[in-house]
Design a protein around this motif. Sequence first.
Motif, PDB file in Angstrom:
ATOM      1  N   ALA A 309       0.846  -1.193   0.000  1.00  0.00           N
ATOM      2  CA  ALA A 309       0.000   0.000   0.000  1.00  0.00           C
ATOM      3  C   ALA A 309       0.881   1.243   0.000  1.00  0.00           C
ATOM      4  N   LEU A 316      -4.605   6.480  -2.540  1.00  0.00           N
ATOM      5  CA  LEU A 316      -3.982   5.214  -2.152  1.00  0.00           C
ATOM      6  C   LEU A 316      -3.868   4.273  -3.342  1.00  0.00           C
ATOM      7  N   VAL A 318      -2.099   0.317  -4.509  1.00  0.00           N
ATOM      8  CA  VAL A 318      -1.511  -0.921  -3.990  1.00  0.00           C
ATOM      9  C   VAL A 318      -0.859  -1.672  -5.146  1.00  0.00           C
ATOM     10  N   SER A 359      -1.273  -8.466   0.651  1.00  0.00           N
ATOM     11  CA  SER A 359      -0.716  -7.116   0.746  1.00  0.00           C
ATOM     12  C   SER A 359      -0.160  -6.802   2.125  1.00  0.00           C
ATOM     13  N   THR A 361       0.590  -3.153   4.490  1.00  0.00           N
ATOM     14  CA  THR A 361       0.472  -1.708   4.634  1.00  0.00           C
ATOM     15  C   THR A 361       1.311  -1.268   5.822  1.00  0.00           C
ATOM     16  N   PRO A 373      -6.889  -3.109   8.982  1.00  0.00           N
ATOM     17  CA  PRO A 373      -6.834  -2.821   7.544  1.00  0.00           C
ATOM     18  C   PRO A 373      -7.917  -3.566   6.776  1.00  0.00           C
ATOM     19  N   ASN A 376      -7.534  -5.671   0.281  1.00  0.00           N
ATOM     20  CA  ASN A 376      -7.540  -5.277  -1.112  1.00  0.00           C
ATOM     21  C   ASN A 376      -8.481  -6.239  -1.837  1.00  0.00           C
ATOM     22  N   ALA A 384      -0.821  -5.227   8.447  1.00  0.00           N
ATOM     23  CA  ALA A 384      -0.432  -3.859   8.801  1.00  0.00           C
ATOM     24  C   ALA A 384       0.748  -3.917   9.759  1.00  0.00           C
TER      25      ALA A 384
END
Length: 442
Positions: A309, A316, A318, A359, A361, A373, A376, A384
């Motif tokens: 991210a 934002l 990704v 993902s 972040t 979070p 996605n 996170a």
Amino acid sequence: MTTTATVKEFRLPDLGEGLTESEIVQWHVAEGDTVELNQVIADVETAKAVVELPSPYAGVVVRLHEAAGTVVDVGAPIVSFAVAGEPEVAPVPSAGEERPAKREPNLVGYGAAVEKGGRPQRRSRLLSAARPAGAPPVPARRERPRSTPPVRKLARDLGIPLDGLAGTGPGALITRADVLAALAGTAGSPVAAPTEGVVPPVRQAARSAAGETRTPIRGVRKHTAAAMVASAFTAPHVTEFLTLDVTPTMDLLAELKQSRAFEGTRITLLALVAKAVCIAVARNPSLNSSWDEEAQEIVQYADVNLGIAAATPRGLLVPNIKAAQALALVELARSLGSLAETARAGKTPPTDLAGGTISITNIGVFGIDAGTPILNPGEAAILAVGAVRSMPWEYQGAVALRSVLTLSLSFDHRLVDGEQGSRFLADVGTILRNPAMVLAMV
């Protein structure tokens, strides 16, 4: 043998993302410019990023149909060219039209583009040379008032002709406020009476309270908002937290920064976390999967396309690193640096934004310890990484000042059971708690 010039319209294509509209951020050509095939003529903002739009023809720009800053519907004409003889490339067809056999222009991010030359030269010689001797000049089209599709619709609904209205927006763009002002009779241009039965909207969107700022919701932010709402109300989110002592990892990071192997490479904690995630995914593959609603199947991926991210001036993003599990730590660190730099510059290609499987972040860069979070869309998990803080911590039977951080893992409970999510988070924590444990895990 004489040649003829044909005026060809280029309509805004769908740039491969299923878009319905895009904003023209900047024109790189002007009316009268001579352009080459595949020369970049404009920057266009899609729902995810700004991409460069190449010319589908070699010829002279006759007309720019829309000004920079205008949101244009896919399939609407944006530029007309005078092309000598047969066109180099047929325009991208609108929905429902048969696709021509000739090749299309290379869109940046979708194929190799022809190397563009220097600054385009303004000429009219091609237009005159392309006409037979004695033939009348190509008639110029009547300039359509510049406005956005929503404004044109509002004007039609209210019976306000746009011809003659003076636009107050960028580049004399006719805005919603201009149409409403014309309806109220405050504009200096003649205005037709509203169509019978049409009632002006009660809400005066053009008026703002003192100190109030309004920003149109479009582009990256519009896409992000829609994606986050879809994710939050489609996938059942579960979030787990793990707070741990990462002093050994921070010591390792300091050593790597002095290592010749990483000379010229910016190595960060995020790179070590990314490597730990790739190792943990191999031990917990359910975290690297997606839910196929139409086929009613769980799709498990072999490659870890690791999304990172990135907060950018446009919103934002990704982007993801393809097959991150196959990269050595130094390669992963370089990929992260390149990804972040490209995203901040607004040049992330659509290919880097598609196909992510899991993902990360990094909320720690903002001084945040933990959060919940949102996934996605299409991915099973997102991790996170909180801020690293010096805190009193139990260490070897005593209290010592240690480097501590919190990991927050959200996952799709349709794809990942609580046990699987917990094991994955514990594996990442084990590596960050003691990097030497990797030897026992791979």
